[in-house]
Design a protein around this motif. Structure first.
Motif, mmCIF file in Angstrom:
data_model
loop_
_atom_site.group_PDB
_atom_site.id
_atom_site.type_symbol
_atom_site.label_atom_id
_atom_site.label_comp_id
_atom_site.label_asym_id
_atom_site.label_seq_id
_atom_site.Cartn_x
_atom_site.Cartn_y
_atom_site.Cartn_z
ATOM 1 N N CYS A 57 0.900 -1.052 -0.175
ATOM 2 C CA CYS A 57 0.030 -0.089 0.191
ATOM 3 C C CYS A 57 0.677 1.229 0.193
ATOM 4 N N LYS A 83 0.728 4.212 -2.832
ATOM 5 C CA LYS A 83 0.509 5.868 -2.737
ATOM 6 C C LYS A 83 1.339 6.385 -3.255
ATOM 7 N N HIS A 115 1.707 6.344 -7.322
ATOM 8 C CA HIS A 115 0.310 6.524 -7.487
ATOM 9 C C HIS A 115 -0.386 5.454 -8.284
ATOM 10 N N LEU A 169 -5.173 2.419 3.000
ATOM 11 C CA LEU A 169 -5.246 3.549 1.908
ATOM 12 C C LEU A 169 -7.115 4.683 1.729
ATOM 13 N N THR A 182 -7.320 8.511 0.389
ATOM 14 C CA THR A 182 -6.319 8.465 -1.134
ATOM 15 C C THR A 182 -7.424 7.996 -2.714
ATOM 16 N N ASP A 183 -6.917 7.791 -3.910
ATOM 17 C CA ASP A 183 -7.670 7.500 -4.582
ATOM 18 C C ASP A 183 -7.669 6.332 -5.538
#
Length: 238
Positions: free
Chosen positions: A31, A35, A38, A56, A59-60
């Motif tokens: 994870c 991040k 991306h 996560l 986040t997107d």
């Protein structure tokens, strides 16, 4: 020709760790890497949905649970329950393995019912559903049969492989799958994609998502190419 920035290319990646011995620390690392780069999603075994969703949060980057993985040999009811449980625990994408034996037997009614029920659960929650064909065990006619059903049922993606079978993604299979579904369903390539050249070739062949455990290596290779060329993008002809 389309110009893709490094971030555009990173967003093709489902960053993957589906190993049976993966620890909580391995999942946290996965994870954190997702991040940092991306990536679009982390691809994990269903039981790790809660942990990864927590990592996560905010986040997107999506938590993608693998269902009936890697064999697909559980009942429809079991797959539906596993899907529901994954979503309950925070998964917001689902990759399930279809029943390969029923597909090869020509039981299209079974495959359509299975796909319809699992897609319905995902779409009820407004979440993407990917159907893993495991092409290494299939003839072209099997792939065509499954893709024809998918074009009718409309999962979000059809996917080449688990990465745990006897073979992974091939350009020929990706092209055939894309040819069959057109723009109605997207194609995800997975299995054996470990370098930038293969990654780009899969995009050229029509994939919209790529599952790989080599995402960091691939993105770093692409970054080096851009730096060497003095550009901020890579042109890819789709």
């Amino acid at each position: 020709m389309t110009a893709y920035t490094l971030d555009d290319l990173a967003r093709f990646v489902d960053h993957t760790n589906l190993h049976a011995d993966a620890s909580d620390a391995d999942m946290i690392k996965l994870c954190d890497e997702a991040k940092a780069y991306h990536f679009k999603m982390v691809a994990i075994n269903q039981v790790q949905s809660k942990l990864c969703a927590a990592q996560l949060k905010g986040t997107d980057i999506d938590t993608g649970a693998a269902i009936a993985f890697p064999l697909g040999q559980t009942s429809i009811a079991a797959k539906v329950f596993e899907t529901q449980d994954a979503i309950k625990n925070g998964a917001n994408e689902i990759d399930y393995v279809l029943n390969i034996g029923r597909l090869k037997a020509g039981d299209t009614d079974y495959i359509e019912s299975e796909m319809t029920q699992i897609v319905a659960v995902c779409h009820e929650h407004h979440l993407p559903c990917k159907v893993i064909f495991e092409n290494c065990y299939l003839e072209d006619e099997d792939i065509v049969r499954a893709a024809t059903i998918a074009k009718k049922v409309r999962p979000d993606f059809i996917k080449t492989a688990t990465g745990f079978g006897t073979g992974g993604a091939t350009l020929e299979d990706v092209r055939l799958m894309k040819q069959m579904v057109g723009d109605a369903v997207k194609v995800k390539a997975a299995g054996g994609i470990r370098d930038a050249d293969t990654f780009i070739a899969m995009i050229q062949a029509g994939t919209d998502r790529i599952g790989t455990s080599s995402g960091i290596k691939i993105i770093n290779e692409l970054k080096a190419r851009m730096q060497q060329a003095g550009t901020d993008h890579i042109d890819i002809d789709r």
